[in-house]
Design an enzyme around this catalytic site. Structure first.
Site, PDB file in Angstrom:
ATOM      1  N   GLU A   1      76.732  66.411  16.603  1.00 52.64           N
ATOM      2  CA  GLU A   1      77.677  66.466  15.492  1.00 52.64           C
ATOM      3  C   GLU A   1      77.725  65.061  14.935  1.00 52.64           C
ATOM      4  O   GLU A   1      78.236  64.153  15.591  1.00 52.64           O
ATOM      5  CB  GLU A   1      79.026  66.963  16.007  1.00 52.64           C
ATOM      6  CG  GLU A   1      79.870  67.564  14.908  1.00 52.64           C
ATOM      7  CD  GLU A   1      80.795  66.534  14.305  1.00 52.64           C
ATOM      8  OE1 GLU A   1      80.404  65.946  13.273  1.00 52.64           O
ATOM      9  OE2 GLU A   1      81.866  66.319  14.852  1.00 52.64           O
TER      10      GLU A   1
ATOM     11  N   GLY B   1      78.855  61.521  17.009  1.00 50.85           N
ATOM     12  CA  GLY B   1      78.807  60.100  16.678  1.00 50.85           C
ATOM     13  C   GLY B   1      77.912  59.870  15.475  1.00 50.85           C
ATOM     14  O   GLY B   1      77.780  60.748  14.610  1.00 50.85           O
ATOM     15  N   SER B   2      77.276  58.705  15.446  1.00 50.07           N
ATOM     16  CA  SER B   2      76.500  58.335  14.268  1.00 50.07           C
ATOM     17  C   SER B   2      75.168  59.084  14.217  1.00 50.07           C
ATOM     18  O   SER B   2      74.614  59.470  15.247  1.00 50.07           O
ATOM     19  CB  SER B   2      76.239  56.830  14.275  1.00 50.07           C
ATOM     20  OG  SER B   2      75.445  56.483  15.383  1.00 50.07           O
ATOM     21  N   THR B   3      74.664  59.258  13.017  1.00 54.93           N
ATOM     22  CA  THR B   3      73.372  59.915  12.835  1.00 54.93           C
ATOM     23  C   THR B   3      72.267  59.095  13.501  1.00 54.93           C
ATOM     24  O   THR B   3      71.345  59.665  14.092  1.00 54.93           O
ATOM     25  CB  THR B   3      73.115  60.133  11.328  1.00 54.93           C
ATOM     26  OG1 THR B   3      74.129  61.024  10.838  1.00 54.93           O
ATOM     27  CG2 THR B   3      71.756  60.744  11.059  1.00 54.93           C
TER      28      THR B   3
ATOM     29  N   LYS C   1      81.530  60.618  28.535  1.00 56.80           N
ATOM     30  CA  LYS C   1      81.725  59.195  28.243  1.00 56.80           C
ATOM     31  C   LYS C   1      82.489  59.025  26.936  1.00 56.80           C
ATOM     32  O   LYS C   1      81.996  59.380  25.869  1.00 56.80           O
ATOM     33  CB  LYS C   1      80.396  58.465  28.108  1.00 56.80           C
ATOM     34  CG  LYS C   1      80.627  56.942  28.057  1.00 56.80           C
ATOM     35  CD  LYS C   1      79.416  56.152  27.589  1.00 56.80           C
ATOM     36  CE  LYS C   1      79.366  55.998  26.100  1.00 56.80           C
ATOM     37  NZ  LYS C   1      80.448  55.172  25.533  1.00 56.80           N
TER      38      LYS C   1
ATOM     39  N   CYS D   1      84.456  62.457  10.264  1.00 54.80           N
ATOM     40  CA  CYS D   1      83.100  62.791   9.830  1.00 54.80           C
ATOM     41  C   CYS D   1      83.125  63.769   8.664  1.00 54.80           C
ATOM     42  O   CYS D   1      82.233  63.782   7.832  1.00 54.80           O
ATOM     43  CB  CYS D   1      82.301  63.349  10.990  1.00 54.80           C
ATOM     44  SG  CYS D   1      83.227  64.547  11.940  1.00 54.80           S
TER      45      CYS D   1
ATOM     46  N   GLU E   1      77.520  57.082   4.484  1.00 56.12           N
ATOM     47  CA  GLU E   1      78.811  57.278   5.146  1.00 56.12           C
ATOM     48  C   GLU E   1      79.499  55.930   5.356  1.00 56.12           C
ATOM     49  O   GLU E   1      78.950  55.042   6.002  1.00 56.12           O
ATOM     50  CB  GLU E   1      78.607  57.974   6.491  1.00 56.12           C
ATOM     51  CG  GLU E   1      79.922  58.286   7.178  1.00 56.12           C
ATOM     52  CD  GLU E   1      79.746  59.014   8.510  1.00 56.12           C
ATOM     53  OE1 GLU E   1      78.969  58.542   9.349  1.00 56.12           O
ATOM     54  OE2 GLU E   1      80.393  60.064   8.678  1.00 56.12           O
TER      55      GLU E   1
ATOM     56  N   GLY F   1      72.316  59.880  17.124  1.00 51.82           N
ATOM     57  CA  GLY F   1      71.878  61.287  17.239  1.00 51.82           C
ATOM     58  C   GLY F   1      70.357  61.395  17.230  1.00 51.82           C
ATOM     59  O   GLY F   1      69.762  62.142  18.016  1.00 51.82           O
TER      60      GLY F   1
HETATM   61  P1  NAI Z   1      77.890  55.480  17.786  1.00 51.73           P
HETATM   62  O1  NAI Z   1      77.134  56.689  17.409  1.00 51.73           O
HETATM   63  O2  NAI Z   1      77.118  54.243  18.156  1.00 51.73           O
HETATM   64  O3  NAI Z   1      78.872  55.809  19.018  1.00 51.73           O
HETATM   65  C1  NAI Z   1      79.273  57.092  19.402  1.00 51.73           C
HETATM   66  C2  NAI Z   1      79.167  57.231  20.908  1.00 51.73           C
HETATM   67  O4  NAI Z   1      77.795  57.145  21.297  1.00 51.73           O
HETATM   68  C3  NAI Z   1      79.893  56.139  21.690  1.00 51.73           C
HETATM   69  O5  NAI Z   1      80.448  56.710  22.847  1.00 51.73           O
HETATM   70  C4  NAI Z   1      78.759  55.195  22.048  1.00 51.73           C
HETATM   71  O6  NAI Z   1      79.012  54.408  23.199  1.00 51.73           O
HETATM   72  C5  NAI Z   1      77.623  56.147  22.307  1.00 51.73           C
HETATM   73  N1  NAI Z   1      76.283  55.588  22.168  1.00 51.73           N
HETATM   74  C6  NAI Z   1      75.880  54.523  21.424  1.00 51.73           C
HETATM   75  N2  NAI Z   1      74.553  54.343  21.538  1.00 51.73           N
HETATM   76  C7  NAI Z   1      74.101  55.304  22.375  1.00 51.73           C
HETATM   77  C8  NAI Z   1      72.801  55.656  22.875  1.00 51.73           C
HETATM   78  N3  NAI Z   1      71.713  54.977  22.531  1.00 51.73           N
HETATM   79  N4  NAI Z   1      72.702  56.717  23.702  1.00 51.73           N
HETATM   80  C9  NAI Z   1      73.796  57.447  24.034  1.00 51.73           C
HETATM   81  N5  NAI Z   1      75.034  57.155  23.615  1.00 51.73           N
HETATM   82  C10 NAI Z   1      75.188  56.104  22.779  1.00 51.73           C
HETATM   83  O7  NAI Z   1      78.882  55.157  16.606  1.00 51.73           O
HETATM   84  P2  NAI Z   1      79.516  53.727  16.226  1.00 51.73           P
HETATM   85  O8  NAI Z   1      78.477  52.652  16.347  1.00 51.73           O
HETATM   86  O9  NAI Z   1      80.760  53.593  16.997  1.00 51.73           O
HETATM   87  O10 NAI Z   1      79.859  53.949  14.679  1.00 51.73           O
HETATM   88  C11 NAI Z   1      78.886  53.661  13.694  1.00 51.73           C
HETATM   89  C12 NAI Z   1      79.019  54.620  12.532  1.00 51.73           C
HETATM   90  O11 NAI Z   1      78.753  55.945  12.956  1.00 51.73           O
HETATM   91  C13 NAI Z   1      80.401  54.691  11.917  1.00 51.73           C
HETATM   92  O12 NAI Z   1      80.602  53.687  11.002  1.00 51.73           O
HETATM   93  C14 NAI Z   1      80.372  56.050  11.289  1.00 51.73           C
HETATM   94  O13 NAI Z   1      79.746  55.986  10.031  1.00 51.73           O
HETATM   95  C15 NAI Z   1      79.512  56.866  12.226  1.00 51.73           C
HETATM   96  N6  NAI Z   1      80.323  57.678  13.163  1.00 51.73           N
HETATM   97  C16 NAI Z   1      80.403  59.016  12.971  1.00 51.73           C
HETATM   98  C17 NAI Z   1      81.203  59.792  13.795  1.00 51.73           C
HETATM   99  C18 NAI Z   1      81.346  61.254  13.623  1.00 51.73           C
HETATM  100  O14 NAI Z   1      82.341  61.804  14.046  1.00 51.73           O
HETATM  101  N7  NAI Z   1      80.389  61.938  13.066  1.00 51.73           N
HETATM  102  C19 NAI Z   1      81.993  59.194  14.863  1.00 51.73           C
HETATM  103  C20 NAI Z   1      81.801  57.777  15.024  1.00 51.73           C
HETATM  104  C21 NAI Z   1      81.008  57.072  14.184  1.00 51.73           C
HETATM  105 MG    MG Z   2      76.781  52.310  17.434  1.00 48.62          MG
END
Ligand code: NAI
Ligand code: MG
Length: 487
Positions: free
Chosen positions: A267, A245-247, A193, A301, A398, A250
């Site tokens: 990650e 994605g976000s902590t 996804k 990240c 972050e 995670g």
């Molecule tokens: P997010 O962690 O919500 O999204 C990442 C992915 O997870 C997306 O595909 C999203 O649809 C999916 N997702 C969201 N909630 C989920 C759940 N409950 N179960 C399974 N999948 C889920 O990140 P978001 O809200 O886009 O960004 C928020 C903050 O996270 C950013 O401001 C940044 O600080 C951090 N981030 C860190 C990343 C990294 O590479 N370590 C990448 C993106 C965001």
């Molecule tokens: Mg989010």
């Protein structure tokens, strides 16, 4: 740069616009879900818009996958695993992965433009970094497919089954490659996804995978929001979760799979320290700091978002940083001169602006480039915060944007202590002329990657991953095979 803000440092020069053409790009009005080798309508019958963050214009409508759609994708992946992929000789599997790599190279320009259109990153980066690295990842793991027993001698590596993979918006195609390539090489099938704001290159990859002749159901790509991701995580037939994605998410994932036998790699976020000693080559270091935090709008990240400068060179480093900041070109991601493109979404821009306000309220001194930013679209000026301290939120949390928090230090012990005193541990950078200092720091910094006299360099052969709240498990290299295998 406005006339008033110009200082005597700067000569008056600008580049003529050099926009990459979009003539060769074919985007559908509407994209369906890629399940079992075909594009199929979503059970929900719902679609959502995906936009260009630099112009706020709609690019396409994308299907919203619900639990039934995810179930269909997982069943397709399970069926393909049992009937085809698991039984296929490893060398044959490798050939398919090679073919995906070759097709990606052939269509590199198209992928780069779509990545910049949908994600906001400068074309120079999508063209020179994202797409070539994504292709290299497929090449690299194609090579491992029939050599797993050499990678893990005397261990009889076995595949797991269906891998559920959830990726973010900062490197949409590259993260898809990081996830799919090792999963296929180790004999697993995939349900992936992409992030809700950047689905287009993953859907283009789905077209490419279909054209590659990969057996139906080996890779399935479903689009949607967090609920769609959660449906993948909670599906009983998924054997492994790979998440970037976000902590916060995670942690949710880890909780929801507790007590199941699903394997997981996470990650997550980061807040890397970039450390400059007084014996560093200062000009290269300044360039490295700029690359470390402003690369990809700071949507990285492993971005070098905290800078530690040794006190006796702080004045010169900061003066050079300010000077360099003024020359960065912020604007149209499709222009080949652009250094800093668009922030990925309105929400992310809001988050960054909130942090800039927090930094000012905390008493740090803000310095921004005097550049103009486009009126439409989501843009942020490159920003420095001087006189920050360990307790500031802009130092601890972050931000995921082009914002650098600067501190000074006197001794090695002090900087190690400060660099490590943070919930994250994904990466770090060290700038010094002395190899001994580099070795000393690399053993003491609690970070998955430590770059020395460079920053943000990636290679498919090199493992990547975090300590502490930056997650666990490694992607890339031989290490990146392990999370997809049982022994
Ligand atoms: P997010 O962690 O919500 O999204 C990442 C992915 O997870 C997306 O595909 C999203 O649809 C999916 N997702 C969201 N909630 C989920 C759940 N409950 N179960 C399974 N999948 C889920 O990140 P978001 O809200 O886009 O960004 C928020 C903050 O996270 C950013 O401001 C940044 O600080 C951090 N981030 C860190 C990343 C990294 O590479 N370590 C990448 C993106 C965001
Ligand atoms: Mg989010």
């Amino acid at each position: 740069m406005t006339k008033e803000n110009k200082t005597e440092f700067f000569t008056d020069w600008t580049y003529a616009p050099s926009p990459e053409s979009t003539d060769h790009i074919k985007l559908n009005k509407q994209y369906d879900l890629f399940i079992n080798g075909k594009f199929v309508k979503p059970n929900s019958k719902k679609y959502f818009s995906t936009i260009n963050p630099a112009t706020e214009e709609k690019l396409a409508e994308v299907a919203l996958a619900d639990e039934k759609d995810v179930d269909a994708a997982v069943n397709a992946a399970k069926n393909a695993y049992d009937k085809v992929w698991k039984k296929m000789p490893a060398a044959e599997r490798g050939k398919y992965i090679f073919r995906i790599a070759r097709l990606l190279q052939e269509r590199a320009r198209e992928f780069a433009v779509i990545e910049s259109l949908n994600g906001g990153k400068p074309i120079r980066e999508s063209r020179d970094v994202d797409v070539p690295l994504a292709a290299n990842h497929f090449f690299y793991y194609a090579g491992w497919a029939d050599k797993l027993e050499y990678a893990f001698p005397n261990k009889k590596p076995q595949s797991l089954g269906v891998a559920g993979q959830i990726i973010p918006w900062n490197f949409p195609l590259l993260m898809a490659a990081w996830k799919i390539a090792p999963a296929l090489a180790t004999g697993n099938t995939v349900v992936l996804k992409p992030a809700e704001t950047t689905p287009l290159t993953a859907l283009k990859l789905a077209e490419l995978i279909r054209d590659s002749g990969l057996p139906d159901g080996v890779v399935n790509i479903v689009t949607g929001f967090g609920n769609t991701g959660a449906a993948i995580v909670n599906h009983p037939k998924v054997n492994k979760i790979a998440f970037t994605g976000s902590t916060d998410v995670g942690k949710i994932i880890q909780k929801s799979i507790a007590g199941t036998n699903k394997k997981v790699t996470l990650e997550l976020g980061g807040k890397a320290a970039n450390i400059i000693f007084d014996d560093a080559p200062i000009d290269q270091a300044v360039e490295g700091i700029i690359n470390g935090i402003f690369f990809n709008q700071g949507h990285v990240c492993c971005a070098g978002s905290r800078l530690f400068v040794q006190e006796n060179v702080a004045d010169v480093v900061i003066a050079k940083l300010k000077q360099r900041l003024e020359t960065l070109i912020v604007g149209n991601p499709l222009d080949k001169n652009t250094d800093i493109g668009a922030i990925n979404s309105r929400e992310q821009l809001q988050k960054i602006n909130d942090y800039i306000k927090i930094g000012i309220d905390e008493g740090a001194e803000m310095y921004q480039s005097s550049c103009n930013i486009p009126a439409k679209g989501f843009f942020c000026k490159p920003t420095l915060f001087l006189h920050t301290s360990q307790s500031h939120r802009i130092v601890q949390e972050e931000i995921f944007g082009p914002v650098l928090a600067i501190q000074t230090f006197r001794t090695i012990e002090e900087v190690i202590e400060k660099a490590n005193n943070i919930p994250y541990g994904l990466s770090a950078g060290v700038w010094t002329d002395k190899g001994s200092k580099i070795f000393n720091l690399t053993t003491k910094l609690r970070a998955g990657v430590v770059w020395a006299n460079t920053y943000n360099k990636f290679d498919p052969a090199s493992p990547f991953g975090g300590y502490k709240e930056s997650g666990f498990g490694r992607e890339g290299g031989l290490h990146g095979l392990m999370p997809y295998l049982q022994f």
